[in-house]
Design a protein around this motif. Structure first.
Motif, short mmCIF file in Angstrom:
data_model
loop_
_atom_site.label_atom_id
_atom_site.label_comp_id
_atom_site.label_asym_id
_atom_site.label_seq_id
_atom_site.Cartn_x
_atom_site.Cartn_y
_atom_site.Cartn_z
N ASN A 137 0.81 -1.22 0.00
CA ASN A 137 0.00 0.00 0.00
C ASN A 137 0.84 1.27 0.00
O ASN A 137 0.33 2.37 0.22
CB ASN A 137 -0.98 0.02 1.18
CG ASN A 137 -0.29 0.08 2.52
OD1 ASN A 137 0.93 -0.05 2.63
ND2 ASN A 137 -1.08 0.27 3.58
N GLY A 138 2.14 1.11 -0.27
CA GLY A 138 3.01 2.26 -0.49
C GLY A 138 3.69 2.21 -1.84
O GLY A 138 4.55 3.04 -2.14
N TYR A 182 -1.62 9.08 -2.13
CA TYR A 182 -1.14 9.40 -0.79
C TYR A 182 -2.15 9.01 0.27
O TYR A 182 -1.78 8.56 1.37
CB TYR A 182 -0.82 10.89 -0.71
CG TYR A 182 0.11 11.26 0.42
CD1 TYR A 182 1.47 10.98 0.34
CD2 TYR A 182 -0.37 11.92 1.55
CE1 TYR A 182 2.34 11.33 1.37
CE2 TYR A 182 0.49 12.27 2.59
CZ TYR A 182 1.84 11.98 2.49
OH TYR A 182 2.69 12.32 3.51
N ALA A 183 -3.43 9.15 -0.05
CA ALA A 183 -4.48 8.78 0.90
C ALA A 183 -4.49 7.28 1.17
O ALA A 183 -4.84 6.84 2.27
CB ALA A 183 -5.85 9.22 0.36
N VAL A 184 -4.09 6.48 0.18
CA VAL A 184 -3.98 5.04 0.39
C VAL A 184 -2.77 4.72 1.26
O VAL A 184 -2.83 3.91 2.19
CB VAL A 184 -3.87 4.30 -0.96
CG1 VAL A 184 -3.62 2.81 -0.74
CG2 VAL A 184 -5.13 4.50 -1.79
N ALA A 185 -1.65 5.37 0.96
CA ALA A 185 -0.41 5.10 1.69
C ALA A 185 -0.46 5.64 3.11
O ALA A 185 0.12 5.04 4.03
CB ALA A 185 0.77 5.70 0.94
N ARG A 186 -1.13 6.77 3.30
CA ARG A 186 -1.22 7.40 4.61
C ARG A 186 -2.70 7.50 4.97
O ARG A 186 -3.31 8.55 4.88
CB ARG A 186 -0.57 8.79 4.59
CG ARG A 186 0.91 8.78 4.20
CD ARG A 186 1.77 8.12 5.28
NE ARG A 186 3.19 8.14 4.93
CZ ARG A 186 3.83 7.15 4.32
NH1 ARG A 186 3.15 6.07 3.96
NH2 ARG A 186 5.11 7.23 4.07
N SER A 187 -3.25 6.38 5.34
CA SER A 187 -4.69 6.28 5.58
C SER A 187 -5.16 7.35 6.56
O SER A 187 -4.58 7.55 7.63
CB SER A 187 -5.02 4.89 6.13
OG SER A 187 -6.41 4.76 6.36
N GLY A 188 -6.22 8.05 6.15
CA GLY A 188 -6.79 9.09 7.00
C GLY A 188 -6.16 10.44 6.81
O GLY A 188 -6.66 11.44 7.36
N ASN A 189 -5.06 10.52 6.05
CA ASN A 189 -4.40 11.80 5.83
C ASN A 189 -4.92 12.43 4.55
O ASN A 189 -4.82 11.84 3.48
CB ASN A 189 -2.89 11.60 5.74
CG ASN A 189 -2.13 12.91 5.52
OD1 ASN A 189 -2.20 13.49 4.45
ND2 ASN A 189 -1.43 13.35 6.55
#
Length: 531
Positions: A292-293, A513-520
């Protein structure tokens, strides 16, 4: 019967006295000479371009005006300085014999394609060219034989000068010799990419970053990958997209684009990328190094490459954002159903021509026109040939089997069956969903224009329908009236603001980025936390 034989005999005798020009149309020849200033013999594919008019600085083929320029070709070997060669411009030609030209004012130019790369990227550094020669009141077959002199070498393109500040320190060339590819080719074979680290990367010794594996479309290469990388670095520096590492992959080769597909003709590029290259650079750079990154992104042929990588390696990548991808369902191969009975790439059942390029509602070129000009320009690097080098089984001569007959357009069902089983992404997903589904669901994002220049929206609709039927949670976006070339354009809402030709990258990067940093949630120009 005896009378009839006598008449035939008399006719044969009379035929001997008919001038040769009346028995067989005289071919039209151009003579091309290699300038005496060159110091060594040259070889390559000699091309003559001819167009109506005068005063042009360059005469070249135009894929969006496929009948505007006549082209003749001939392979030559070891032409010595000062030596010359004749080209029969009624032999290997497009769109018709030069001798069929109507009298008028014309202009011509010769190009010696040294590396046989013209079909892929046009004339390039190291090729030899003549001046443009005016042919006023030219009447084929009358007057002196046209002459052209190869007198100049095409220079290498200059290095870009408008690079953003800090880019040179953030762009690192990775050139890796692949054991898998080297074993396939029997010689050292390289996998190359520009790795673009975000601004401030060297200031943070611990911070890791999501990584995007990007690849170019047809006619691109390592240089164009670097140029796109510069623009992405600039957007990160401006706060338009989140800080990520972009790996700008080169998928060009002698036969076109290998598209990072495992192929019996081009070699195991997918295997080399996923089992050799990615583990190596993840050791060298502070990448997330988890599914997921790791993301995929590309346009056109690069769009298809990233689609197939996501389909074939769903556990390695966390999602692809593929734009205007080449056909992903061969029921709609830019409008042609390759699986139809008696399928023909050139003609529909009613005899009308299949188009291949358009400007919105206006057809600019047909499948047949593109295939025929590709055959004249060279054996390697053309778009149709490139598909076959990736998709086709290997023939007895070591070359890929043609998917269709270049003279008639007739499709070979056996070759298409091989294409289906190995490279029709809709078919592959549908028949292997049990194995791929758990790792693939929700990871496919496709963006394409409803007026795509090469009719690629049709295959996207079909692929989406297959994925929807599998409950694969696909994300397909169709941008109204956008073409292949303005898909990334965004319009400014500010008074007097400028349109942004690369604005779509912002949306894509934020979604990754939303996938890699969930909730961001990343907002352009905002105060964003970096993790």
């Amino acid at each position: 019967m005896r009378v009839l034989r006598s008449i035939f005999s008399l006719f044969a005798v009379l035929l001997c006295f008919v001038p040769a020009s009346a028995q067989e149309a005289r071919h039209l020849f151009f003579r091309v000479t290699l300038g005496s200033q060159f110091t060594a013999p040259v070889s390559g594919r000699l091309l003559i371009f001819l167009a109506a008019g005068s005063g042009a600085k360059e005469v070249d083929e135009n894929p969006f005006q496929p009948t505007a320029v006549y082209v003749a070709a001939k392979e030559i070997g070891l032409l010595k300085p000062g030596g010359s060669v004749e080209i029969d411009t009624d032999d290997l030609v497009y769109p018709a014999d030069f001798s069929s030209l109507k009298p008028g004012d014309y202009q011509a130019q010769a190009v010696l394609d040294i590396g046989h790369t013209y079909n892929y990227s046009g004339r390039g550094g190291g090729d030899l060219v003549s001046d443009v020669v005016a042919l006023p009141a030219f009447a084929p077959g009358q007057g002196a034989e046209p002459k052209l002199l190869l007198s100049a070498t095409v220079p290498e393109p200059p290095a870009p000068t408008n690079l953003p500040a800090g880019f040179d320190q953030s762009a690192r060339l990775e050139d890796v010799v692949s054991p898998a590819l080297s074993a396939f080719f029997g010689q050292p074979t390289h996998l190359r990419a520009w790795v673009i680290v975000p601004p401030g990367y060297d200031d943070h010794a611990v911070r890791r970053y999501p990584t995007v594996y990007w690849t170019h479309g047809f006619s691109g290469g390592l240089a164009s990958a670097r140029r796109t990388g510069a623009r992405l670095f600039e957007r990160m520096a401006q706060g338009k997209i989140p800080p990520m590492i972009w790996v700008m992959l080169d998928e060009s080769g002698a036969t076109g684009t290998h598209e990072f597909a495992d192929s019996v003709n081009n070699g195991p590029w997918g295997k080399a990328l996923t089992t050799e290259f990615i583990p190596l650079i993840e050791h060298r750079y502070r990448m997330d190094a988890r599914a997921n990154g790791r993301f995929l992104q590309g346009h056109s042929s690069g769009g298809w490459a990233t689609l197939q990588l996501q389909v074939n390696y769903p556990q390695i990548f966390g999602g692809t954002w593929s734009t205007s991808p080449d056909p992903s369902d061969f029921h709609n191969f830019s409008g042609v159903d390759l699986y139809a009975e008696h399928a023909n790439v050139y003609k529909r059942q009613d005899g009308s021509a299949y188009p291949i390029v358009r400007d919105h509602a206006k057809v600019l070129g047909t499948m047949e026109q593109f295939a025929r000009i590709e055959r004249v320009l060279g054996d390697y690097g053309g778009q149709f040939g490139s598909f076959e080098w990736v998709f086709s089984p290997r023939g007895a001569d070591g070359r890929p089997l043609p998917m269709f007959n270049r003279d008639t357009g007739e499709v070979d069902p056996a070759v298409v069956a091989y294409w289906r089983d190995h490279y029709d992404l809709a078919h592959i997903v549908a028949t292997t969903w049990t194995q791929r589904g758990p790792s693939l669901r929700g990871k496919i994002h496709v963006i394409v224009g409803t007026a795509d220049t090469f009719y690629l929206d049709g295959a996207a609709h079909r692929f989406e329908a297959v994925l929807e039927g599998l409950h694969a949670n696909p994300h397909f976006t169709y941008l109204h009236n956008r073409t292949h070339f303005d898909l990334y354009l965004t319009h400014s809402s500010a008074p007097g603001g400028k349109d942004d030709p690369m604005g779509l990258f912002d949306q894509i990067a934020v979604e990754m980025y939303a996938v890699a940093r969930s909730g961001n949630h990343w907002s352009a120009g905002g105060s964003n936390p970096v993790h």
